[in-house]
Design a protein around this motif. Structure first.
Motif, PDB file in Angstrom:
ATOM      1  N   PHE A  19     -44.308  35.714 -47.961  1.00 16.10           N
ATOM      2  CA  PHE A  19     -43.541  36.950 -47.803  1.00 16.10           C
ATOM      3  C   PHE A  19     -42.359  36.839 -48.754  1.00 16.10           C
ATOM      4  CE2 PHE A  19     -45.353  36.167 -43.586  1.00 16.10           C
ATOM      5  CZ  PHE A  19     -46.022  37.350 -43.374  1.00 16.10           C
ATOM      6  N   VAL A  26     -40.492  33.560 -48.997  1.00 14.48           N
ATOM      7  CA  VAL A  26     -40.858  32.693 -47.881  1.00 14.48           C
ATOM      8  C   VAL A  26     -42.348  32.378 -47.926  1.00 14.48           C
ATOM      9  CG1 VAL A  26     -40.926  32.456 -45.382  1.00 14.48           C
ATOM     10  CG2 VAL A  26     -39.071  33.747 -46.477  1.00 14.48           C
ATOM     11  N   ALA A  81     -45.168  31.378 -45.825  1.00 14.83           N
ATOM     12  CA  ALA A  81     -45.494  31.252 -44.403  1.00 14.83           C
ATOM     13  C   ALA A  81     -46.690  30.322 -44.221  1.00 14.83           C
ATOM     14  CB  ALA A  81     -45.791  32.627 -43.813  1.00 14.83           C
ATOM     15  N   ALA A 120     -44.674  23.699 -34.889  1.00 13.78           N
ATOM     16  CA  ALA A 120     -43.290  24.050 -34.547  1.00 13.78           C
ATOM     17  C   ALA A 120     -43.066  25.529 -34.809  1.00 13.78           C
ATOM     18  CB  ALA A 120     -42.324  23.214 -35.385  1.00 13.78           C
ATOM     19  N   ASN A 121     -41.922  26.006 -34.371  1.00 15.32           N
ATOM     20  CA  ASN A 121     -41.560  27.383 -34.687  1.00 15.32           C
ATOM     21  C   ASN A 121     -41.593  27.561 -36.194  1.00 15.32           C
ATOM     22  OD1 ASN A 121     -39.170  27.213 -32.111  1.00 15.32           O
ATOM     23  ND2 ASN A 121     -40.973  28.495 -32.101  1.00 15.32           N
ATOM     24  N   GLY A 122     -42.210  28.628 -36.635  1.00 18.62           N
ATOM     25  CA  GLY A 122     -42.213  28.925 -38.054  1.00 18.62           C
ATOM     26  C   GLY A 122     -43.273  28.164 -38.826  1.00 18.62           C
ATOM     27  N   ALA A 123     -44.137  27.429 -38.107  1.00 17.74           N
ATOM     28  CA  ALA A 123     -45.169  26.666 -38.804  1.00 17.74           C
ATOM     29  C   ALA A 123     -46.218  27.593 -39.409  1.00 17.74           C
ATOM     30  CB  ALA A 123     -45.826  25.679 -37.845  1.00 17.74           C
ATOM     31  N   GLY A 124     -46.308  28.811 -38.892  1.00 14.53           N
ATOM     32  CA  GLY A 124     -47.261  29.765 -39.462  1.00 14.53           C
ATOM     33  C   GLY A 124     -48.400  30.146 -38.535  1.00 14.53           C
ATOM     34  N   LYS A 125     -48.271  29.810 -37.267  1.00 12.00           N
ATOM     35  CA  LYS A 125     -49.353  30.089 -36.318  1.00 12.00           C
ATOM     36  C   LYS A 125     -49.621  31.592 -36.199  1.00 12.00           C
ATOM     37  CE  LYS A 125     -46.887  28.160 -33.057  1.00 12.00           C
ATOM     38  NZ  LYS A 125     -45.686  27.735 -33.794  1.00 12.00           N
ATOM     39  N   SER A 126     -48.558  32.334 -35.954  1.00  5.31           N
ATOM     40  CA  SER A 126     -48.745  33.780 -35.763  1.00  5.31           C
ATOM     41  C   SER A 126     -49.246  34.427 -37.039  1.00  5.31           C
ATOM     42  CB  SER A 126     -47.429  34.426 -35.350  1.00  5.31           C
ATOM     43  OG  SER A 126     -46.983  33.880 -34.142  1.00  5.31           O
ATOM     44  N   THR A 127     -48.736  33.960 -38.162  1.00  9.78           N
ATOM     45  CA  THR A 127     -49.192  34.517 -39.433  1.00  9.78           C
ATOM     46  C   THR A 127     -50.691  34.295 -39.588  1.00  9.78           C
ATOM     47  OG1 THR A 127     -47.034  34.030 -40.379  1.00  9.78           O
ATOM     48  CG2 THR A 127     -48.815  34.469 -41.914  1.00  9.78           C
ATOM     49  N   GLN A 134     -48.296  37.839 -30.508  1.00  6.28           N
ATOM     50  CA  GLN A 134     -47.113  37.282 -29.852  1.00  6.28           C
ATOM     51  C   GLN A 134     -46.181  38.383 -29.330  1.00  6.28           C
ATOM     52  OE1 GLN A 134     -45.231  34.358 -32.289  1.00  6.28           O
ATOM     53  NE2 GLN A 134     -43.847  33.661 -30.706  1.00  6.28           N
ATOM     54  N   GLU A 154     -49.106  32.635 -27.845  1.00  6.66           N
ATOM     55  CA  GLU A 154     -48.037  32.444 -26.854  1.00  6.66           C
ATOM     56  C   GLU A 154     -48.165  33.449 -25.716  1.00  6.66           C
ATOM     57  OE1 GLU A 154     -44.317  31.225 -28.100  1.00  6.66           O
ATOM     58  OE2 GLU A 154     -45.027  30.392 -30.015  1.00  6.66           O
ATOM     59  N   HIS A 160     -46.608  26.479 -26.612  1.00 12.19           N
ATOM     60  CA  HIS A 160     -45.759  25.297 -26.809  1.00 12.19           C
ATOM     61  C   HIS A 160     -45.809  24.377 -25.591  1.00 12.19           C
ATOM     62  CE1 HIS A 160     -44.000  26.545 -30.607  1.00 12.19           C
ATOM     63  NE2 HIS A 160     -43.855  27.754 -30.119  1.00 12.19           N
ATOM     64  N   ARG A 174     -32.773  35.525 -38.869  1.00 12.52           N
ATOM     65  CA  ARG A 174     -31.767  35.842 -39.888  1.00 12.52           C
ATOM     66  C   ARG A 174     -31.818  37.306 -40.281  1.00 12.52           C
ATOM     67  NH1 ARG A 174     -34.795  31.635 -42.170  1.00 12.52           N
ATOM     68  NH2 ARG A 174     -36.545  32.411 -43.341  1.00 12.52           N
ATOM     69  N   GLY A 222     -37.872  27.581 -40.064  1.00 11.29           N
ATOM     70  CA  GLY A 222     -38.560  28.048 -41.260  1.00 11.29           C
ATOM     71  C   GLY A 222     -37.878  27.676 -42.565  1.00 11.29           C
TER      72      GLY A 222
HETATM   73  N1  LIG Z   1     -42.994  39.778 -42.175  1.00  8.38           N
HETATM   74  C1  LIG Z   1     -42.406  38.648 -42.576  1.00  8.38           C
HETATM   75  N2  LIG Z   1     -41.539  38.669 -43.609  1.00  8.38           N
HETATM   76  C2  LIG Z   1     -40.945  37.539 -44.025  1.00  8.38           C
HETATM   77  N3  LIG Z   1     -41.148  36.337 -43.486  1.00  8.38           N
HETATM   78  C3  LIG Z   1     -42.005  36.243 -42.459  1.00  8.38           C
HETATM   79  C4  LIG Z   1     -42.660  37.392 -41.946  1.00  8.38           C
HETATM   80  N4  LIG Z   1     -43.430  37.004 -40.913  1.00  8.38           N
HETATM   81  C5  LIG Z   1     -43.262  35.666 -40.799  1.00  8.38           C
HETATM   82  N5  LIG Z   1     -42.395  35.203 -41.717  1.00  8.38           N
HETATM   83  C6  LIG Z   1     -41.988  33.830 -41.925  1.00  8.38           C
HETATM   84  O1  LIG Z   1     -43.144  33.049 -42.033  1.00  8.38           O
HETATM   85  C7  LIG Z   1     -42.989  31.799 -41.388  1.00  8.38           C
HETATM   86  C8  LIG Z   1     -44.092  31.609 -40.370  1.00  8.38           C
HETATM   87  O2  LIG Z   1     -43.918  32.520 -39.305  1.00  8.38           O
HETATM   88  P1  LIG Z   1     -44.891  32.605 -38.051  1.00  8.38           P
HETATM   89  O3  LIG Z   1     -44.457  33.757 -37.253  1.00  8.38           O
HETATM   90  O4  LIG Z   1     -46.285  32.565 -38.496  1.00  8.38           O
HETATM   91  O5  LIG Z   1     -44.551  31.236 -37.288  1.00  8.38           O
HETATM   92  P2  LIG Z   1     -45.088  30.695 -35.887  1.00  8.38           P
HETATM   93  O6  LIG Z   1     -45.744  29.419 -36.176  1.00  8.38           O
HETATM   94  O7  LIG Z   1     -45.855  31.712 -35.198  1.00  8.38           O
HETATM   95  O8  LIG Z   1     -43.707  30.422 -35.165  1.00  8.38           O
HETATM   96  P3  LIG Z   1     -43.304  30.643 -33.617  1.00  8.38           P
HETATM   97  O9  LIG Z   1     -43.717  29.404 -32.897  1.00  8.38           O
HETATM   98  O10 LIG Z   1     -41.789  30.727 -33.699  1.00  8.38           O
HETATM   99  O11 LIG Z   1     -43.928  31.869 -33.163  1.00  8.38           O
HETATM  100  C9  LIG Z   1     -41.594  31.818 -40.819  1.00  8.38           C
HETATM  101  O12 LIG Z   1     -40.741  31.186 -41.726  1.00  8.38           O
HETATM  102  C10 LIG Z   1     -41.236  33.293 -40.744  1.00  8.38           C
HETATM  103  O13 LIG Z   1     -39.844  33.472 -40.861  1.00  8.38           O
END
Ligand SMILES: Nc1ncnc2c1ncn2[C@@H]1O[C@H](COP(=O)(O)OP(=O)(O)OP(=O)(O)O)[C@@H](O)[C@H]1O
Ligand SMILES: Nc1ncnc2c1ncn2[C@@H]1O[C@H](COP(=O)(O)OP(=O)(O)OP(=O)(O)O)[C@@H](O)[C@H]1O
Ligand SMILES: O[C@@H]1[C@@H](O)[C@H](O)OC[C@H]1O
Ligand SMILES: [Mg+2]
Ligand SMILES: [Mg+2]
Lengths: 320, 510, 320, 325
Positions: B31, B34, B36, B55-62, B103, B173, B205, B348, B434
């Motif tokens: 992104f 960033v 992801a 961990a948070n921000g590892a990219g699972k949701s992405t 999520q 989650e 988690h 942020r 992240g």
């Molecule tokens: N639309 C977006 N624009 C910019 N950055 C994004 C966007 N979506 C996700 N990110 C960034 O991509 C990275 C991965 O995010 P993601 O939501 O996949 O993490 P996650 O593993 O699901 O974390 P969590 O456990 O907190 O849900 C993070 O750094 C997040 O800030």
């Protein structure tokens, strides 16, 4: 049930206000009756259609500043094509201008999607374009609406003791709006329109095609706009190329009627009731022979104060 | 009423069950600045429940969004039932048998449930069956969704997904916002799905859920798949190690002097019995001058409410906040700032003026009050901002708009804002989410530095290794209450992890 | 003469000096006649459909007569018919309506344009080109004047139109258009305006362009300029806003049973130039520095209005 | 990781330059329009024409300043034209009675009042600015008409100083520049170099983030809408000096063009982005466009179509060129 009430609370309040105003009117002018109702409804027709069109677009999360200009295009087109038209041709003209409305609306929507500019910018620019188109079709008021079609919205629905109270124009308005709105409200397209206005991301995840839905919303608004333009031409008998005062009035009625700018919330009943409220306020002020300038102030105050109240309630609601 | 799909699916041959139904390899996604996902891979067989950990921000949701067509991937391959496949939209994914519960709630807030079901084409009978199974026997059908509590929304989302009989169910989650009894029901239903031959990708988690439910775990770190392990006794430690990576082993992290600040006298910040919203029940702690106090909690234990209340963003439902012995009541963030409490939020995006320059972002608190609305002393501001940039080593080559900065640099800008004007008490909510390892180090160093100069810092982190890297003491919050207070030196990750899960802490305390 | 009447008024252009004078003349005449109880004024900016609403509201209010400045010759016929069917006397002022049951009293708009244009072409020596500054595109009076202008043009084969623009009867728009034309260097030998006149003279003087003959209306500002601006040759064609007062008089006469022989009474415009002695004398006599520059100086019409100049400027109606 | 490694191609360089200096793009578009005009009407572009164009662009640019400032916060001020008209009308009708100085003060009082009401509605009641300013505009129009009834007998005089400002020239250039140049400079500086200006951008970019930084948004909204109304009032005074005929709808025709000028000038209707320099060029573009359409011999309808089409095209093109990040 309680929840249903609160969901429709705003609209119920408006209906209450409308009834109150009708009673007040009857008190001011004891002779107020069928013909009075008829003239209010006929005056309300173009506003009601313009408002319905605006409501659909606003619910979808947009806004259309070219509503009045499109009405002028439809009005002059109909007047030009209907001049001296027979029965079949008249109906064909009606179908044609409805299609024209849909096409203009769809073009507005497509431009919003394609340019990715804010709706307000695109439709402001298009309002100049549609004004120009209307003037190209007719430089000066002219053309003629088919007389028998004009009869369709004139007078009481039928002679007789009870039915004579119901103006044809009210029936026409109700039937046409329901013909468009009820199937839409129940269809997946209708839900999609609410969905993209409410939360475009969630809508996309629910399988809604956002661009297509936006174009469809503008196109449906275009059909309603066409009905509005047609109703102006039918009530005046001619086509006028200069847009009437429908745009800002429609936005005001939509907001008064409980449709939230930004999208997703509200329906058609509230805005239509708001149209009637604004028309009857004007009637009452005329009946009272109030200074016409005060009428403008009253209308502005109603808009600002009612919406400010709504705003305060919404802020409260968000806090709760 | 119970559906019978279990008995039909179970007759599948073993060979067919062994071939992966879903196979994603080398998926990447960025992104803007960033990254992801860099190199994420995930393979799921029929009837299997795979945990996706990270961990948070590892990219699972992405990854979930990419698999289900909500996002387009930049690279990598996706094979479904052995065939190359890409879904253009979540609708297409659903038709292809992949159904997610994202999520964030994905029902339309202004439509009622009935309408939402029609919009999504959800079949009624199965839906109502699943809602009953999941313990919400009588959901309100004609109330706008936005009026419903979060837990209900999660259940409705799940029931909606189950009703379309997915081959692969992806749960992101799902249980984070649920009370225990509903969690149990969800686990039971998901297990039954797997038993019926359907596949599940499960993100949580909570280790207890993982070991109870899952067959395998795929671990993501910083956007790449770093491990794939069967679930067996003792696997938690391995997963934790994989999740956190080698970058921050406790030994490396404890690079600082172990001289804690004086924890006697009137504390800078004294919190007693603080409650807010439904989650923050009763939290008390002291934060002293020159101290960095860590906060550890699992997702949704009330930490968001705690920070919001301290920053003046939400009114507490009970309890007291004192600063230097003076009781405080905040009606607006401006009040908290006036009292010296400044928040760096976790997201942020919440804190940045993304279309404005670095300079304007850093200087905004200074102009907040009307008496500073006049001409700005540009020289002095320039020097001030430059100093803050220098101190945080912000890479400002992309000056024009902060949205063009990398995530880590954006994060630094949100902190620099408060450094420029001189900070008293800094509330950092997961400030390293992240961002890369080097930047993380800089932030720890900065925090220590600020404390050494007499500032106080409340430091929530979802990365447990950071506690020892940056904090003097740590409070652990569970279920909206403080369940443990430890010296940072004693708080290694396994210990914190167990405390955060409400396991050992209770034993220790009892 | 002890019977007192209620009179309704409908007008659709607001904020234009001419129309404001018309309303004040109606008020002053109603007060001066001693026969009017109350005036019920619907005075706003709207289209024909809005005027239909206003007329119908006046019918509901039970007025005895309606004096209307119609937005179009045909478009409000339906409501006028309803009014006359209900026994209400309807008088159209300034522009005529085609509904046979209504009475018309107006300036002869075609003649207005013809007179001015003829004088202008004569002044130009029967040859050259003119700038033709019309009113609002699509408005009724603008069409009638166009017919008159074209009639004169046909009589002078050596005169051509250099530029044709619509001022929209708006001062600023007309002024900018003239400044643009001057700047473009297009040659022309005269200017005909549809009543947006004094700003046109200003445009010449401010840009220090050589003056050409200019035709306008008898607005106070322009009448003053014709006598004071060095080197300006021009003519004012009368277009009395006080026609509104005449309309009230006619309505009262009809209510009292004195119907005129013709349904339509036309007031013949006059032309006052600053070239002939006769014209100069008229201009001198008409000048009134107390008037708003946008107000026509012909604040009264002999035989039709009875109020004094002070009374019309005071703009007070019965009961105020 | 490092961005320094990639050497951008010249095209990309130009692209980036235009993106970072959006006004340049607009100036190029303006120059193209002027060129077109000169080709169609050789000789038209002379000193006098430039003077006239500037003269008419100034009041438009001032009203567009109201739109620019409010749009920076994601709002709009539809009452601006009414406020301008009121100020113009009041100054001309009060001049004969109380003299120029006091008349100007009186003419700006309604502006302040309307600004306060707008600020209250938008900042405290959180009403959408479009609706709020539409409502106060209607109320203002009504009040103006009632006021007009009261002063109809006293007549009106446009103060000589305003006429000098509106129509006079010095060395061929309009005197209005005496007011406008300092105004524009102050506004441009204020946008970037005052706390208040910064906050407009901050609120428009992310109101929540501004709150987090201690900004009480309602204070800013009050200040903003009062400022906008004052600017509109002054624009009205200038405009009545230019037209020299106070009417009840004097500045109404400038409303939609003022919104268009701000939008063409690159101000985002969603807030947080834009600059008054772009708006000034936008106002010039619209004024030149008007001239162009006046001089082209074509039906009125076609003119409007072209006007709308060009606005849409310019805005879309501009958005493409400057917002590819
Ligand atoms: N639309 C977006 N624009 C910019 N950055 C994004 C966007 N979506 C996700 N990110 C960034 O991509 C990275 C991965 O995010 P993601 O939501 O996949 O993490 P996650 O593993 O699901 O974390 P969590 O456990 O907190 O849900 C993070 O750094 C997040 O800030
Ligand atoms: N534009 C700016 N951005 C960031 N910091 C600034 C800016 N201008 C000044 N500062 C710094 O912010 C601090 C407060 O500035 P100021 O001069 O107003 O001090 P003060 O009046 O003592 O403090 P306060 O106004 O909080 O009572 C000083 O350290 C000053 O250098
Ligand atoms: O001259 C015009 C008049 O006849 C018209 O009807 O209204 C506006 C006036 O300027
Ligand atoms: Mg996630
Ligand atoms: Mg200070």
């Amino acid at each position: 049930m309680m929840r249903g009430l609160s969901r429709n609370g705003w609209v119920l309040g408006l209906v209450g206000l409308l009834i109150l105003l009708l009673i007040v009117t009857k008190l001011i002018q004891p002779s107020f009756g069928a013909s009075g109702l008829e003239s209010v409804t006929r005056a309300a027709l173009p506003f009601a259609f313009a408002t319905a069109a605006t409501a659909v677009v606003v619910i979808a999360g947009g806004i259309d500043l070219s509503v009045a200009a499109m009405m002028a295009v439809v009005g002059v087109t109909a007047a030009v094509l209907m001049e001296g038209a027979g029965v079949t041709q008249t109906w064909l003209v009606v179908l044609a201008v409805l299609a024209l409305g849909a096409a203009m609306g769809a073009l507005n929507g497509a431009l919003v999607v394609a340019t990715r500019l804010p709706d307000i910018v695109v439709t402001l620019a298009m309002s100049f374009v549609w004004e120009g188109v209307a003037l190209l079709i007719l430089k000066a008021p002219g053309g003629a609406a088919t007389p028998w079609l004009r009869e369709v919205i004139l007078g009481p629905i039928a002679p007789g003791p009870v039915v004579s109270l119901i103006p044809k124009s009210l029936v026409v308005l109700a039937v046409l709006l329901m013909l468009v709105w009820l199937p839409l409200r129940r269809s997946r397209l209708g839900l999609s329109i609410y969905a993209i206005g409410s939360d475009a991301t969630a809508a996309f995840r629910s399988g809604v095609s956002i661009g297509a839905t936006r174009v469809a919303a503008y196109a449906i608004a275009g059909v309603l706009v066409a009905m509005g333009g047609l109703s102006v031409t039918l009530s005046t008998g001619i086509g006028e190329p200069i847009p009437g005062p429908y745009l800002l009035a429609a936005v005001a009625a939509v907001v008064l009627g409980g449709v939230v700018l930004g999208g997703g919330r509200g329906g058609l009943l509230g805005p239509i009731v708001a149209v009637f409220i604004l028309r009857i306020v004007r009637l009452d002020l005329t009946l009272l022979s109030v200074d016409p300038n005060v009428t403008t102030i009253v209308e502005g105050t109603i808009m600002a104060v009612v919406v400010m109240l709504g705003g305060i309630l919404a802020v409260r609601g968000r806090r709760a | 009423m119970t559906t019978e799909e279990g008995s039909t699916s179970i007759s599948m041959t073993d060979a067919a069950a062994d071939a992966p139904i879903l196979d994603a390899q080398g998926v990447s996604k960025r992104f803007g600045a960033v990254v992801a996902l860099r190199d994420a891979s995930l393979r799921v067989r029929r009837g299997e429940v795979v945990a996706l950990m990270g961990a948070n921000g590892a990219g699972k949701s992405t990854l979930v969004k990419i698999l289900t067509g909500a996002l387009r991937r930049d690279g990598g391959t996706l094979r479904i039932r052995g065939r190359d496949q890409s879904f253009g939209s979540p609708g297409a994914a659903r038709r292809g048998g992949l159904v997610p519960v994202y999520q964030e709630p994905s029902l339309i807030p202004d439509l009622d449930l009935d309408e939402n079901l029609r919009l999504g084409g959800t079949p009624r009978e199965p839906f109502h069956h699943w809602v009953r199974e999941l313990g919400i026997p009588d959901p309100p059908m004609d109330d706008p969704i936005r009026h419903l509590p979060l837990a209900t929304l999660r259940i409705l989302d799940l029931a909606r997904a189950l009703a379309s009989e997915p081959d692969v169910l992806l749960l992101d989650e799902m249980t984070a916002a649920l009370p225990t009894d509903l969690v149990e029901r969800v686990l039971k239903v998901v297990r039954e799905q797997a038993d019926a031959g359907r596949s599940v990708i499960y993100i949580s988690h909570r280790f207890a859920e993982i070991s109870q439910l899952c067959d395998r775990a795929t671990v993501l770190r910083d956007g790449a798949t770093v491990g794939d392990l069967p679930i067996e006794p003792g696997v938690e430690e391995k997963i934790v190690t994989l999740m956190l990576g080698a970058a921050l082993s406790p030994a490396q992290a404890r690079a600082r002097e172990a001289t804690g600040p004086a924890t006697t006298g009137t504390p800078r910040l004294r919190v007693r019995g603080l409650a807010a919203g439904t989650k923050l029940a009763d939290v008390s702690f002291d934060l002293h001058k020159g101290e960095v106090l860590g906060v550890v909690a699992l997702e949704g234990q009330g930490q968001d409410e705690l920070f919001d209340a301290l920053a003046g963003f939400r009114r507490p439902g009970g309890g007291t906040i004192e600063i230097d012995g003076q009781p405080q009541s905040f009606r607006h963030p401006a009040d908290a700032i006036a009292a010296g409490l400044t928040l760096v939020p976790g997201d942020r995006a919440e804190a940045l003026l993304s279309s404005r320059s670095v300079r304007e972002n850093i200087a905004v608190p200074y102009v907040a009050r009307p008496r500073h609305w006049g001409p700005i002393a540009m020289r002095r501001e320039g020097a001030q901002v430059a100093q803050a940039i220098e101190r945080l080593q912000i890479d400002t080559r992309a000056q024009g708009e902060v949205r063009r900065l990398s995530g880590g640099n954006q994060q630094k800008v949100t902190i620099a804002r408060w450094i420029a004007g001189g900070v008293q008490t800094l509330l950092l909510f997961d400030p390293t989410r992240g961002i890369d390892v080097r930047t993380k180090r800089q932030i720890y160093a900065l925090v220590r530095d600020l404390a050494a100069q007499g500032a106080s810092v409340l430091f929530y982190t979802s990365e447990l290794g950071e506690i020892q890297a940056a904090c003097d003491r740590v409070v652990v919050i569970f279920n909206g209450r403080v369940v443990d207070v430890l010296d940072a030196q004693d708080a290694d990750e396994p210990m914190l992890m167990r405390a955060a899960y409400g396991l050992t802490a209770r034993e220790v305390r009892a | 003469q002890d019977q007192k009447y209620t009179i309704g008024i409908s007008n659709t252009v607001q904020g234009n000096g001419w129309r404001e004078e018309m309303i004040c003349a109606m008020k002053a005449q109603a007060l001066d006649s001693g026969m009017v109880d109350s005036l019920n004024i619907a005075h706003r900016n709207t289209d024909a459909a809005g005027q239909l609403e206003d007329i119908r509201n006046l019918i509901q209010a039970g007025v005895d007569a309606i004096v209307v400045n119609p937005s179009s010759a045909d478009a409000v016929n339906a409501a006028i018919k309803e009014a006359t069917d209900a026994g209400i006397v309807v008088v159209a002022v300034d522009q005529a309506v085609t509904e046979p049951s209504a009475y018309n009293i107006s300036n002869n708009q075609e003649e207005y344009a013809y007179l001015g244009a003829k004088w202008l072409f004569e002044q130009m020596g029967g040859e050259g080109s003119v700038v033709y500054m019309r009113g609002a595109a699509g408005a009724g009076a603008d069409n009638d004047r166009d017919a008159g202008f074209k009639r004169a043009l046909a009589e002078y084969p050596n005169v051509s139109v250099a530029q044709e623009v619509f001022t929209g009867w708006q001062q600023d728009q007309g002024k900018q258009q003239m400044l643009d034309i001057l700047a473009s260097g297009v040659p022309f030998d005269g200017v005909w305006t549809s009543g947006i006149d004094n700003v046109i003279v200003d445009a010449f003087t401010e840009s220090e362009a050589p003056l050409v003959p200019i035709v306008g209306a008898d607005n106070a500002g322009f009448v003053g300029q014709l006598q004071s601006v060095e080197g300006l040759q021009g003519a004012a064609v009368t277009n009395p806003g006080s026609i509104g007062g005449a309309g009230v008089t006619l309505a009262l006469q009809i209510l009292q049973g004195q119907k005129p022989a013709e349904q339509t009474v036309l007031v013949t415009p006059e032309i006052w130039d600053n070239v002939s002695d006769e014209g100069k004398a008229k201009l001198q006599g008409a000048q009134n520095p107390n008037l708003d520059p946008e107000w026509p100086v012909s604040v009264s019409i002999p035989d039709w209005t009875t109020y004094t100049t002070d009374e019309v400027i005071a703009c007070k109606g019965p009961g105020e | 990781m490092s961005m320094a490694a990639d050497q951008p191609s010249p095209a990309a360089r130009i692209g980036r330059f235009l993106r970072d200096n959006p006004v340049v793009t607009l100036l190029i578009l303006l120059a193209l329009l002027v060129l077109l005009l000169q080709v169609l009407r050789p000789g038209i572009v002379n000193e006098r024409w430039i003077g006239n164009t500037v003269k008419f662009a100034i009041p438009l640019a001032m009203l567009a300043a109201c739109q620019t400032l409010t749009m920076l916060t994601g709002g709009i001020d539809l009452s601006a034209s009414v406020v301008a008209t009121i100020a113009a009308f009041v100054v001309a009708t009060q001049e004969p009675q109380v003299g120029t100085g006091l008349a100007i003060v009186l003419s700006l009082l309604p502006a302040v009042l309307i600004g306060l009401v707008n600020g209250f509605g938008v900042g405290i009641c959180r009403v959408h600015p479009l609706i709020m300013t539409l409502g106060t505009g209607l109320i203002g129009t009504g009040c103006l008409q009632v006021y007009q009834r009261g002063v109809i007998a006293t007549g009106s005089v446009v103060p000589a100083s305003l006429e000098w400002l509106g129509t006079g020239r010095t060395w061929g250039m309009p005197n209005a520049l005496v007011l406008f140049v300092p105004f524009a400079v102050i506004l441009l500086l204020a946008q970037r170099r005052t706390g208040f200006g910064r906050l407009l951008y901050a609120i428009g970019a992310n109101e929540n983030a501004a709150r987090l930084s201690g900004v009480r948004a309602w204070q800013v909204y009050f200040g903003l809408y009062v400022l906008s109304a004052l600017i509109a009032g002054v624009a009205g005074l200038l405009y009545v000096g230019l037209i020299k005929a106070p009417s009840l709808s004097l500045a109404e025709p400038l409303l939609l063009p003022s919104v268009a000028a701000a939008v063409i000038g690159g101000t985002s209707i969603f807030g947080g982005r834009g600059s008054y320099s772009g708006t000034i060029v936008g106002a010039l573009i619209l004024t030149v466009l008007n001239t162009l359409l006046t001089l082209l011999q074509m039906p009125e309808g076609a003119r409007r179509i072209i006007f709308g089409g060009i606005i849409l095209a310019v805005t879309a093109l501009y958005a493409r060129l400057t917002d590819q990040g």
